[in-house]
Design a protein around this motif. Structure first.
Motif, PDB file in Angstrom:
ATOM      1  N   MET A 112       0.968  -1.200  -0.088  1.00 48.46           N
ATOM      2  CA  MET A 112      -0.092  -0.201  -0.030  1.00 48.46           C
ATOM      3  C   MET A 112       0.808   1.328   0.051  1.00 48.46           C
ATOM      4  N   SER A 113       1.294   1.636   1.284  1.00 47.91           N
ATOM      5  CA  SER A 113       2.407   2.905   1.290  1.00 47.91           C
ATOM      6  C   SER A 113       3.638   2.843   0.520  1.00 47.91           C
ATOM      7  N   GLU A 114       3.889   1.539   0.263  1.00 45.32           N
ATOM      8  CA  GLU A 114       5.189   1.315  -0.776  1.00 45.32           C
ATOM      9  C   GLU A 114       4.968   2.000  -2.074  1.00 45.32           C
ATOM     10  N   GLN A 115       3.711   2.092  -2.540  1.00 47.86           N
ATOM     11  CA  GLN A 115       3.462   2.871  -3.929  1.00 47.86           C
ATOM     12  C   GLN A 115       3.305   4.573  -3.837  1.00 47.86           C
ATOM     13  N   LEU A 116       3.540   4.914  -2.507  1.00 49.79           N
ATOM     14  CA  LEU A 116       3.388   6.453  -2.457  1.00 49.79           C
ATOM     15  C   LEU A 116       4.690   7.135  -3.132  1.00 49.79           C
ATOM     16  N   SER A 117       4.409   8.043  -3.756  1.00 50.66           N
ATOM     17  CA  SER A 117       5.479   9.018  -4.413  1.00 50.66           C
ATOM     18  C   SER A 117       4.803  10.508  -4.206  1.00 50.66           C
ATOM     19  N   ILE A 118       5.901  11.323  -4.247  1.00 53.33           N
ATOM     20  CA  ILE A 118       5.544  12.804  -4.573  1.00 53.33           C
ATOM     21  C   ILE A 118       6.225  13.459  -5.638  1.00 53.33           C
ATOM     22  N   GLN A 119       5.474  14.205  -6.267  1.00 50.74           N
ATOM     23  CA  GLN A 119       5.908  14.972  -7.613  1.00 50.74           C
ATOM     24  C   GLN A 119       5.608  16.481  -7.212  1.00 50.74           C
ATOM     25  N   PRO A 120       6.668  17.224  -7.949  1.00 47.52           N
ATOM     26  CA  PRO A 120       6.321  18.743  -7.649  1.00 47.52           C
ATOM     27  C   PRO A 120       5.013  19.299  -8.513  1.00 47.52           C
ATOM     28  N   LEU A 121       4.376  20.107  -7.448  1.00 53.53           N
ATOM     29  CA  LEU A 121       3.104  20.630  -8.079  1.00 53.53           C
ATOM     30  C   LEU A 121       3.048  21.255  -9.126  1.00 53.53           C
ATOM     31  N   GLN A 122       2.411  20.811 -10.385  1.00 53.26           N
ATOM     32  CA  GLN A 122       2.342  21.434 -11.406  1.00 53.26           C
ATOM     33  C   GLN A 122       0.993  21.946 -11.825  1.00 53.26           C
ATOM     34  N   LYS A 123       0.977  22.899 -13.019  1.00 53.61           N
ATOM     35  CA  LYS A 123      -0.159  23.892 -13.177  1.00 53.61           C
ATOM     36  C   LYS A 123      -1.414  22.820 -13.348  1.00 53.61           C
ATOM     37  N   ASP A 124      -1.219  21.615 -14.110  1.00 51.58           N
ATOM     38  CA  ASP A 124      -2.300  20.710 -14.258  1.00 51.58           C
ATOM     39  C   ASP A 124      -2.766  20.029 -13.163  1.00 51.58           C
ATOM     40  N   ASP A 125      -2.085  20.193 -11.988  1.00 54.15           N
ATOM     41  CA  ASP A 125      -2.506  19.462 -10.623  1.00 54.15           C
ATOM     42  C   ASP A 125      -3.610  20.695  -9.888  1.00 54.15           C
ATOM     43  N   LEU A 126      -3.596  21.692 -10.110  1.00 56.39           N
ATOM     44  CA  LEU A 126      -4.681  22.776  -9.502  1.00 56.39           C
ATOM     45  C   LEU A 126      -5.957  22.439  -9.750  1.00 56.39           C
ATOM     46  N   ASP A 127      -6.622  21.760 -10.498  1.00 55.95           N
ATOM     47  CA  ASP A 127      -8.089  21.359 -10.215  1.00 55.95           C
ATOM     48  C   ASP A 127      -8.173  20.276  -9.106  1.00 55.95           C
ATOM     49  N   PHE A 128      -7.258  19.312  -8.985  1.00 56.44           N
ATOM     50  CA  PHE A 128      -7.102  18.447  -7.846  1.00 56.44           C
ATOM     51  C   PHE A 128      -7.119  19.178  -6.630  1.00 56.44           C
ATOM     52  N   LEU A 129      -6.060  20.331  -6.410  1.00 58.20           N
ATOM     53  CA  LEU A 129      -5.972  20.980  -5.287  1.00 58.20           C
ATOM     54  C   LEU A 129      -7.024  21.691  -4.942  1.00 58.20           C
ATOM     55  N   TYR A 130      -7.513  22.398  -5.929  1.00 60.13           N
ATOM     56  CA  TYR A 130      -8.788  23.188  -5.732  1.00 60.13           C
ATOM     57  C   TYR A 130      -9.725  22.502  -5.059  1.00 60.13           C
ATOM     58  N   GLN A 131     -10.349  21.238  -5.383  1.00 57.62           N
ATOM     59  CA  GLN A 131     -11.448  20.700  -4.587  1.00 57.62           C
ATOM     60  C   GLN A 131     -10.985  20.401  -3.112  1.00 57.62           C
ATOM     61  N   MET A 132      -9.716  20.128  -2.663  1.00 54.59           N
ATOM     62  CA  MET A 132      -9.343  20.246  -1.272  1.00 54.59           C
ATOM     63  C   MET A 132      -9.336  21.712  -0.799  1.00 54.59           C
ATOM     64  N   ARG A 133      -9.110  22.524  -1.152  1.00 57.46           N
ATOM     65  CA  ARG A 133      -9.010  23.996  -1.122  1.00 57.46           C
ATOM     66  C   ARG A 133     -10.215  24.339  -0.741  1.00 57.46           C
ATOM     67  N   ILE A 134     -11.319  24.113  -1.261  1.00 56.24           N
ATOM     68  CA  ILE A 134     -12.696  24.829  -1.003  1.00 56.24           C
ATOM     69  C   ILE A 134     -13.577  23.625   0.015  1.00 56.24           C
ATOM     70  N   ASN A 135     -13.101  22.587   0.547  1.00 57.35           N
ATOM     71  CA  ASN A 135     -13.684  21.950   1.644  1.00 57.35           C
ATOM     72  C   ASN A 135     -13.162  22.296   2.871  1.00 57.35           C
ATOM     73  N   SER A 136     -14.229  22.779   3.612  1.00 56.68           N
ATOM     74  CA  SER A 136     -13.974  23.206   4.982  1.00 56.68           C
ATOM     75  C   SER A 136     -13.339  22.001   5.864  1.00 56.68           C
ATOM     76  N   ASP A 137     -13.804  20.722   5.633  1.00 54.20           N
ATOM     77  CA  ASP A 137     -13.416  19.895   6.557  1.00 54.20           C
ATOM     78  C   ASP A 137     -11.902  19.657   6.358  1.00 54.20           C
ATOM     79  N   VAL A 138     -11.222  19.973   5.095  1.00 56.09           N
ATOM     80  CA  VAL A 138      -9.590  19.851   4.906  1.00 56.09           C
ATOM     81  C   VAL A 138      -9.046  21.370   5.448  1.00 56.09           C
ATOM     82  N   MET A 139      -9.845  22.228   5.167  1.00 55.61           N
ATOM     83  CA  MET A 139      -9.125  23.390   5.232  1.00 55.61           C
ATOM     84  C   MET A 139      -9.056  24.140   6.758  1.00 55.61           C
TER      85      MET A 139
END
Length: 172
Positions: free
Chosen positions: A1-28
């Motif tokens: 499970m966690s062995e498959q985790l990786s990080i990649q630098p934030l790219q412009k095409d990631d902003l839609d994904f990030l936006y969904q979390m940024r407007i979620n009050s449970d997250v923010m």
């Protein structure tokens, strides 16, 4: 499970994904920020930050699926410290990803950036997060009474820190 985790630098095409979390009050709420951001603001901020050397932002992947966002913020190159923050998409919370993701950022901060210290703030009521941070080596350094406003009330906050030397000594 966690062995498959990786990080990649934030790219412009990631902003839609990030936006969904940024407007979620449970997250923010646990980022101590208002769940308000427009996509236009996020794009402008992203583009402005391309010229900055004060933070590192990453998307967390499980295999090829985006599951979270992590960062080192307010990088201080003279004193070699930065604030760590993480958010896991609510659809993927509770699967044990946060511990390994935090370890990935610790490794990056200490072994790539040669930071001396990582620090963070966690709401005292966020016991699961505090447990994860302590499990990977963060120590409680202080306490801020009624410091952030979450869910209609002021909350106490724990300040935590992790020194590079403690990671090296834990590996021996």
């Amino acid at each position: 499970m966690s062995e498959q985790l990786s990080i990649q630098p934030l790219q412009k095409d990631d902003l839609d994904f990030l936006y969904q979390m940024r407007i979620n009050s449970d997250v923010m709420d646990y980022w101590f920020e208002e769940p308000y951001a427009s996509k236009a603001q996020m794009i402008k901020s992203y583009e402005a930050n391309l010229e900055q050397d004060s933070h590192r932002s990453f998307i967390l992947y499980h295999g090829k699926e985006k599951i979270g966002y992590l960062g080192l913020f307010d990088l201080d190159w003279r004193h070699r410290h930065a604030e760590f923050a993480i958010m896991i998409d609510p659809a993927f919370q509770g699967n044990g990803y946060a511990t390994r993701a935090t370890e990935l950022m610790i490794d990056y901060g200490f072994n790539q950036l040669n930071l001396h210290k990582l620090f963070l703030y966690v709401a005292q009521t966020n016991e699961k997060a505090a447990y994860i941070y302590e499990k990977v080596g963060f120590e409680r350094e202080g306490f801020l009474k009624q410091h952030f406003f979450i869910n209609g009330q002021y909350c106490d906050v724990i300040m935590m820190g992790l020194l590079q030397e403690n990671i090296v000594s834990n590996k021996n």
